[in-house]
Write an enzyme that holds these catalytic residues in place. Structure first.
Site, PDB file in Angstrom:
ATOM      1  N   HIS A  13      41.310 -15.908  46.652  1.00 48.82           N
ATOM      2  CA  HIS A  13      40.736 -14.774  46.907  1.00 48.82           C
ATOM      3  C   HIS A  13      38.941 -15.121  46.896  1.00 48.82           C
ATOM      4  O   HIS A  13      38.310 -14.418  47.634  1.00 48.82           O
ATOM      5  CB  HIS A  13      40.665 -13.802  45.614  1.00 48.82           C
ATOM      6  CG  HIS A  13      40.253 -12.494  46.174  1.00 48.82           C
ATOM      7  ND1 HIS A  13      40.791 -11.404  47.139  1.00 48.82           N
ATOM      8  CD2 HIS A  13      39.280 -11.782  45.266  1.00 48.82           C
ATOM      9  CE1 HIS A  13      40.083 -10.453  46.851  1.00 48.82           C
ATOM     10  NE2 HIS A  13      39.222 -10.365  45.820  1.00 48.82           N
ATOM     11  N   ASP A  26      45.534 -16.378  48.472  1.00 48.74           N
ATOM     12  CA  ASP A  26      45.202 -15.146  47.958  1.00 48.74           C
ATOM     13  C   ASP A  26      46.193 -14.349  47.476  1.00 48.74           C
ATOM     14  O   ASP A  26      46.960 -13.818  47.938  1.00 48.74           O
ATOM     15  CB  ASP A  26      44.193 -14.195  49.050  1.00 48.74           C
ATOM     16  CG  ASP A  26      43.422 -13.164  48.159  1.00 48.74           C
ATOM     17  OD1 ASP A  26      43.534 -13.039  47.031  1.00 48.74           O
ATOM     18  OD2 ASP A  26      42.345 -12.995  48.751  1.00 48.74           O
ATOM     19  N   SER A  63      36.650  -7.978  49.849  1.00 45.51           N
ATOM     20  CA  SER A  63      37.802  -7.239  48.912  1.00 45.51           C
ATOM     21  C   SER A  63      37.894  -5.799  49.187  1.00 45.51           C
ATOM     22  O   SER A  63      37.844  -5.324  50.348  1.00 45.51           O
ATOM     23  CB  SER A  63      37.710  -7.544  47.491  1.00 45.51           C
ATOM     24  OG  SER A  63      39.086  -7.469  46.807  1.00 45.51           O
TER      25      SER A  63
END
Length: 691
Positions: free
Chosen positions: A661, A626, A541
């Site tokens: 995610h 995501d 991320s």
């Protein structure tokens, strides 16, 4: 076509056709050849992602036996059928358990004592049937223990549907509420609930009141937050006296409260939002206790009468400290627990509210993680907390706040004869470009020599004030036992060394995060922990953004890079406020509509700074669903790297076509994903055939 010919074709990297899009801002024309990959409804986009997955599988085919070996090795350390430590709430003991062969936990309880018959409340395995992905959001039982509110996401998009289960009949109530967020609160009447709904950008922005047994179309909208910088959360104090509605941006808070005994009543404001001022609220008797950064960079604790909560009435309880970060508090009937961070490590002290006497909770290891466990009861003298380190498995303690005695309730069992004496952890200090000392947590197997020959896996994050925890992982033993050293760079942008540590790694000082990581890398090489051709880095991320930035700056330092769901197209994404989190990101990275921030962000944006040069071996992951980092960011980045890089090193993109995610939701599939990643790392390090 024969199988061999098919594989030969697959071993040619897929090519993303260029469909140039011109983006203009502040007179700057940016041509984005891969903007078209954003169109998830375009069959060519799905075909391209599937081609990348096929190419990745073909390039990793020679590691399949290694992946299987790693998977079996890691699985063999896990006690698949296991039980959590029960926690008490009123007359019930709540716990969850897992069963061998099942992906998800089963939520249970017993009444009065632990010898009573088990009541299964929710079996995630049953709920997950027929779904490739499953995630539980809300799990909240009514004050009388008769109704369970729970919510589920079956795509990975973080869009939850809320359900209500009557625990006396084991029947669902007729109402269901879609598009909810995972914050929720019960009123004390056992009939009224408060929940949050999300907008088109997945931002929780509305608070509703619902009465069980009524049509959800009649639910009352309590509040709608129009400012896209703010998210809305609802919660309840441990005292059960008040429901709190918190409106939060990255740097500003506003809290409203409601008497939980009068859910139809009026909400009251504690303090209106003031840009840059954050505060968290808890309750005890006649007072609200408030942790705030008002004139206190490292936060302070104040209290105020519930009847007069405005800031003019705040009384200081714990003043600001320059060298100690106040990370939070917990209130019980006769005790105040104070959580702090000193010298990069977490500590706690417990204050008796009647006598003012304090006791400290400390730990002996050089680097560790410590956090509060499940403590739903207000009238108790027992504090449950969790402790873990690189060497100590996840441990649950009960701490008697009166006697200061701690009792180990459970240490997670590691099957196969784990011997903690075979491993060593340290807390090191690198020196950044500006002279700042940057902590590094490191763990390795005993006998490792600092001779530059060690393979090393270095990770970091450095954003949002999130401190990177040094936790135990039985899976990591797979690397350590093969001689791999593991390290965390506690770089600026996190909050390890206080609030200023965070402030010095955001906005127009964001590049400190990247140069800190490089300084840690150089330190580990100079101190002969490893060498560049033995060094792999990984991050996810915002940590994936870190990977892209340092790789653009100093690609020669790294043998290989693993970037999970990397946030790499930062300028384009944050300019698009229709995307989840984008507007809120302005208070972390800066608003690119401002030319000063635009130029600065563009100067380090990984996607915008890919160049025609050699790059390390790379594994990049994405999730099609995501909602935080859209799949097209890693996809576009991969395509641009393929276009410009001048080396013959491996570049792989692996997209989970049914998750979001966090990747796969089931524990076995998650383990397979990790085995794939470890196989890539070991293969790139030349350790793929080592027993």
């Amino acid at each position: 076509m024969s199988h061999n010919n098919f594989l030969q074709n697959l071993t040619k990297p897929p090519v993303a056709d260029k469909h140039p899009e011109v983006l203009e801002l502040h007179g700057d024309r940016r041509i984005d050849n891969y903007f078209w990959l954003r169109d998830v409804d375009n069959p060519q986009v799905i075909a391209y992602l599937e081609a990348e997955n096929a190419y990745t599988a073909a390039m990793m085919q020679h590691t399949e036996s290694l992946q299987t070996k790693l998977y079996n090795e890691m699985l063999a350390r896990i006690k698949e059928t296991d039980l959590s430590v029960p926690y008490r709430k009123d007359n019930y003991y709540y716990y969850l358990r897992t069963e061998e062969g099942k992906d998800y936990p089963i939520y249970c309880r017993k009444k009065d004592n632990l010898s009573a018959p088990e009541e299964i409340l929710l079996d995630e395995n049953e709920l997950a049937k027929g779904h490739e992905f499953f995630s539980l959001g809300v799990f909240d039982i009514s004050p009388n223990h008769q109704i369970l509110a729970y919510s589920v996401d079956t795509s990975g998009s973080e869009q939850y549907t809320l359900f209500f289960l009557d625990l006396t009949t084991n029947q669902l109530l007729p109402e269901t509420i879609p598009d909810t967020y995972f914050s929720f609160a019960w009123a004390n009447d056992n009939q009224t609930v408060f929940y949050t709904k999300i907008d088109d950008a997945n931002r929780p922005y509305q608070l509703f009141r619902h009465t069980l047994g009524t049509d959800t179309d009649a639910d009352v909208l309590i509040y709608e937050e129009a400012d896209e910088l703010y998210h809305l959360y609802v919660d309840k104090t441990r005292s059960q006296a008040y429901i709190l509605m918190s409106l939060r941006s990255s740097i500003t808070t506003e809290v409203h409260y409601l008497d939980a005994n009068h859910p139809q009543g009026n909400w009251q404001l504690i303090h209106p939002r003031t840009t840059g001022m954050e505060y968290d609220v808890d309750h005890h008797s006649d007072y609200f206790y408030i942790v705030t950064n008002d004139a206190a960079t490292n936060f302070k604790l104040v209290k105020t009468l519930v009847a007069s909560p405005s800031k003019v009435n705040w009384q200081t309880v714990i003043p600001h400290q320059e060298d100690v970060l106040l990370t939070g508090i917990s209130l019980f009937a006769n005790h105040l627990v104070i959580y702090e961070r000193k010298g990069g490590l977490e500590t706690a002290r417990v204050q008796n509210l009647s006598t003012g006497e304090e006791s400290n909770i400390t730990f002996p290891e050089p680097t560790y993680e410590f956090y509060e466990g499940n403590n739903p009861e207000f009238n108790t003298t027992i504090l449950r907390f969790h402790y873990t380190s690189f060497i100590t498995p996840q441990s649950v303690f009960d701490y008697n706040m009166e006697t200061q005695q701690r009792e180990l309730k459970k240490e997670t069992e590691v099957l196969g004869g784990y011997d903690r004496t075979q491993y060593q952890s340290e807390w090191l200090m690198a020196t950044a470009e500006d002279g700042t000392k940057i902590p590094i947590s490191i763990v390795y197997k005993q006998g490792i020599k600092k001779d530059s020959q060690n393979p090393l896996l270095l990770t970091g994050y450095g954003a949002y004030g999130s401190s990177y925890p040094a936790t135990f992982s039985s899976n990591r033993l797979t690397l350590l036992d093969r001689g791999v050293v593991f390290a965390i760079a506690h770089i600026r942008g996190g909050e390890e060394m206080g609030r200023k540590w965070y402030e010095d790694g955001k906005f127009l000082q964001k590049k400190n995060t990247f140069t800190d990581f490089i300084a840690c890398t150089e330190y580990l090489i100079n101190q002969k922990w490893t060498a560049s051709d033995r060094l792999v880095i990984t991050g996810g991320s915002a940590g994936g953004l870190l990977m892209g930035a340092v790789m653009n700056l100093r690609p020669e330092l790294f043998k290989a890079v693993v970037a999970h769901v990397p946030f790499v197209d930062i300028v384009t994404t944050i300019l698009d406020t229709s995307l989840p989190l984008s507007a809120m990101e302005w208070e972390e990275w800066g608003n690119p509509n401002d030319p000063v921030y635009y130029d600065y962000m563009k100067s380090y944006s990984p996607y915008d700074n890919v160049e025609a040069k050699d790059y390390p071996d790379m594994l990049i992951t994405a999730g099609l669903n995501d909602s935080r980092v859209k799949y097209w960011e890693p996809a576009k980045w991969t395509a641009k790297l393929r276009e410009l890089k001048t080396d013959n090193n491996i570049l792989l993109l692996k997209t989970n076509m049914g998750a979001g995610h966090s990747g796969a939701s089931g524990r076995y599939e998650s383990l397979r994903e990790l085995a794939f990643e470890y196989a890539f790392i070991l293969d790139r390090l030349g350790l793929g055939t080592r027993d």
